[in-house]
Each structure stands twice: as structure tokens, then as C-alpha cells.
Scaffold this motif. Structure first.
Motif, PDB file in Angstrom:
ATOM      1  N   GLU A 198     -24.837 -35.091 -61.646  1.00  0.00           N
ATOM      2  CA  GLU A 198     -24.312 -35.392 -60.314  1.00  0.00           C
ATOM      3  C   GLU A 198     -25.321 -35.046 -59.225  1.00  0.00           C
ATOM      4  OE1 GLU A 198     -20.677 -33.228 -60.254  1.00  0.00           O
ATOM      5  OE2 GLU A 198     -19.514 -34.852 -61.172  1.00  0.00           O
ATOM      6  N   SER A 243     -13.412 -44.074 -47.281  1.00  0.00           N
ATOM      7  CA  SER A 243     -13.902 -44.634 -48.549  1.00  0.00           C
ATOM      8  C   SER A 243     -14.729 -45.887 -48.321  1.00  0.00           C
ATOM      9  CB  SER A 243     -12.719 -44.944 -49.480  1.00  0.00           C
ATOM     10  OG  SER A 243     -12.053 -43.764 -49.848  1.00  0.00           O
ATOM     11  N   GLU A 270     -16.548 -33.951 -52.880  1.00  0.00           N
ATOM     12  CA  GLU A 270     -16.269 -35.261 -52.283  1.00  0.00           C
ATOM     13  C   GLU A 270     -15.005 -35.872 -52.875  1.00  0.00           C
ATOM     14  OE1 GLU A 270     -17.989 -39.399 -53.492  1.00  0.00           O
ATOM     15  OE2 GLU A 270     -19.492 -38.337 -52.294  1.00  0.00           O
ATOM     16  N   LYS A 271     -14.906 -35.850 -54.198  1.00  0.00           N
ATOM     17  CA  LYS A 271     -13.761 -36.440 -54.877  1.00  0.00           C
ATOM     18  C   LYS A 271     -12.465 -35.703 -54.515  1.00  0.00           C
ATOM     19  CE  LYS A 271     -12.001 -37.629 -59.479  1.00  0.00           C
ATOM     20  NZ  LYS A 271     -12.263 -37.568 -60.941  1.00  0.00           N
ATOM     21  N   GLU A 303      -9.261 -37.317 -52.536  1.00  0.00           N
ATOM     22  CA  GLU A 303      -7.945 -37.369 -53.179  1.00  0.00           C
ATOM     23  C   GLU A 303      -6.876 -36.736 -52.297  1.00  0.00           C
ATOM     24  OE1 GLU A 303      -8.522 -35.476 -56.914  1.00  0.00           O
ATOM     25  OE2 GLU A 303      -9.308 -37.287 -57.918  1.00  0.00           O
ATOM     26  N   ARG A 352     -20.492 -34.077 -55.715  1.00  0.00           N
ATOM     27  CA  ARG A 352     -19.519 -35.109 -56.072  1.00  0.00           C
ATOM     28  C   ARG A 352     -18.117 -34.538 -56.280  1.00  0.00           C
ATOM     29  NH1 ARG A 352     -21.659 -39.802 -58.270  1.00  0.00           N
ATOM     30  NH2 ARG A 352     -19.501 -40.513 -58.366  1.00  0.00           N
TER      31      ARG A 352
END
Length: 339
Positions: free
Chosen positions: A308, A236, A217-218, A222, A214
């Protein structure tokens, strides 16, 4: 019950299953350790439904396997012409050409096959210092799980660059692919002779992002938002994350609950939103929901990374069920489907 054959004879999967049965459980288990989960499931099902194998069929398949393995070894050592000459002396011109033709077709169908055999650690070491476009091209030809490991291990500033190039990579000039392959083969002392390919794109990137942790990925999303808001928005929309469970219908949630580990569920819900928790609780029996609430309450402090990872395993189950056609995953407006 005897082995069933189609009009064209045995399929490649049937032959592989016969070889595994002939090798025995110990050697087959070692082979399985190098295969993807989907391949293991397919071969296991083939073995389970195979029935009785005639001795003549088994011997013919094993002989074909042996000759193909030899041919691949010869091709890796000295190329196609060398393999052809050696096989002609041993088997005759017609049989040698038949084996070489099958292997050539197989190799052409899977570009960068020699790269697929390397571990993520080996690839990371090998690609260090390469241009982001080259890295994106290689990653685009890996299965999503291995590509996710490799993408996660890249420096953060390089992750975004590679992800962006993958997203806009709709196709690659065959001559460029061949040039890259030749250089990679030379440097990795490996073999391969592929022709053309079309890989990358939004779907390819989404498949990989659905397999990374995660945090990675985040971070990638961003930075994609900063570099290319349009691509970030498209990615997204296609990306399924744990919180999207609230978008599943009740029947889908019930199927998911049936397939996941309850320990994973308790861990995943530890920091989940109230909406996600309620979605799960309402699709369980009252007794099961009560027990789950108690498990979460008395769990104590847990590492966010472990939470996660549990959420990612549940997401992987959801995607597997969706790919099998057992559930439909909706996202966004209208009837849009997450692929």
C-alpha cells in the motif's frame, strides 16, 4: 551571468535562495530538512539559475534577513509594539516600521502559521480532547501531507467526525478564527497574529485523504458513507486511488512509468488487479514487461502495508504530474477532472 531582477526588485524566493547560498551547503541542508518538497524544488531551481550575485546585493539581502529574524524573535517575545520599540532604537523609526509592516503582512497571509511549525506528534498531543470542530479548523490550515499524518493518528470515531466537519467547512468567521488562534497561542507559548481565513471543504479533505495510508482512507470513506452519503459520493468522485490507473491514457502511463521507482512498481502490482497490470505492461517495452513480471513472480510474500505504501508513492507521482499539467487525470462521467 548576473542575477536577474524584475522591475520590483528581487522576489522573496530569490532572496531566500541568496541567503541559502550565503549560508553554505551544510546549513542550507539543515534548512531544507524543514521545508516541503515543492519548496525545496523551487529554491533549488532558483539557486541553479541564479547566476553571479553582486556582493552589494548579497549583503543587503543578508542584512534584511537578519533584521527580519530579529523582529520575529522580538514579536514572539513581547508582541508587535515591543518589536517596534526595540527596532526603532536600533535602526530608526522608518526602517523599523518597514520591517514590521512586511512581517505583519506575511503573518496575516498565513493563518495558524505558528501551528504549521509544530510536528504532527506535538499537534496530536496538543489537540487531544479538543472539540472536533476545533481540530477540523486546525487541520484545514495545514499542508496536506502533515494534515494526513495528523488525521491518520486520530481515534477512528474522531476521524469521521473531523473529516465530515472539514467537508462542510466552506468558510470561518474571522472572529472565531482569531479566538481559536489566541487560545492556541496561549497554550503553545507561540506567536502569531492572523486575521481571516477560508479553508476546508471537499477539495481540502480530498487533498488530505490522498496523503493518508490506504487503511485510513478506506475507513474514513466507509464512515462518511454512513454519516453523509452525498458528501461521501462527492469525495469519492474526486479521490484518485491506485486502481484508477486504468483511467489514464497511454501517454500518461508512460510518463508515470518514467518517474517511478521500478521496485515500487513491482511491489505495487503484487496485489493489483489484472486490468491495472495489463495497463502497465502494454505501455512498457516487451523486455521491460517480461522483467517486471519475473520480479513480481519471484518476489515472494510481502507485507500488505508495504504494498500500500508503494501504491501511495505512485499515486503521489501521478498527482504531482497532474498538478504540473503534464498529464490529465479523468474520472467519472464526461470530461470531469480530478483536481
Amino acid at each position: 551571468m548576473a542575477l536577474r531582477q524584475g522591475k520590483g526588485g528581487l522576489t522573496g524566493r530569490q532572496k531566500a535562495a541568496i541567503v541559502l547560498v550565503a549560508l553554505g551547503s551544510e546549513l542550507s541542508a539543515k534548512i531544507f530538512s524543514h521545508l516541503e518538497d515543492e519548496q525545496i524544488e523551487e529554491l533549488t531551481m532558483e539557486i541553479a539559475t541564479m547566476g553571479k550575485i553582486p556582493t552589494s546585493t548579497r549583503d543587503a539581502v543578508l542584512q534584511e534577513f537578519y533584521h527580519s529574524a530579529l523582529a520575529r524573535e522580538y514579536m514572539a517575545f513581547g508582541g508587535i509594539d515591543y518589536a517596534k520599540n526595540v527596532l526603532e532604537k536600533a535602526l530608526g523609526a522608518q526602517k523599523a516600521m518597514e520591517i514590521i509592516s512586511k512581517l505583519t503582512v506575511s503573518l496575516k497571509a498565513t493563518p495558524f502559521e505558528f501551528v504549521r511549525q509544530a510536528t504532527p506528534e506535538q499537534l496530536l498531543s496538543f489537540l487531544e480532547g479538543e472539540h472536533p470542530q476545533t481540530i477540523a479548523l486546525v487541520i484545514a490550515h495545514l499542508e496536506p501531507a502533515k494534515a494526513a499524518v495528523l488525521l491518520s493518528a486520530l481515534p477512528q470515531e474522531l476521524q469521521t467526525e473531523v473529516a465530515l466537519r472539514m467537508a462542510i467547512m466552506e468558510g470561518t468567521n474571522p472572529s472565531v478564527v482569531r479566538d481559536v488562534e489566541r487560545e492556541l497561542e496561549r497554550r503553545m507559548s507561540s506567536a502569531g497574529n492572523q486575521e481571516t481565513t477560508s479553508a476546508g471543504g471537499i477539495k481540502s479533505l480530498v487533498d488530505i485523504l490522498n496523503n493518508v495510508d490506504r487503511a485510513t482512507e478506506k475507513a474514513i470513506l466507509e464512515r462518511l458513507e454512513e454519516e453523509s452519503p452525498a458528501i461521501a459520493e462527492e469525495v469519492s468522485k474526486m479521490l484518485f486511488v491506485f486502481e484508477d490507473i486504468i483511467l489514464l491514457d497511454d501517454r500518461a502511463v508512460q510518463l508515470v512509468l518514467r518517474d517511478i521507482d521500478q521496485k515500487d512498481l513491482a511491489l505495487a502490482l503484487k496485489v493489483a488487479s489484472d486490468d491495472v497490470k495489463e495497463k502497465m505492461f502494454k505501455n512498457m517495452s516487451e523486455r521491460a514487461a517480461t522483467m517486471l513480471r519475473e520480479d513480481i513472480e519471484f518476489m515472494g510474500p510481502v507485507r500488505l502495508r508495504n504494498v500500500e505504501e508503494a501504491q501511495q508513492r505512485i499515486v503521489a507521482t501521478i498527482r504531482r504530474l497532474e498538478e504540473a499539467g503534464e498529464i490529465v487525470v479523468s474520472r467519472g462521467q464526461g470530461d470531469e477532472i480530478v483536481v
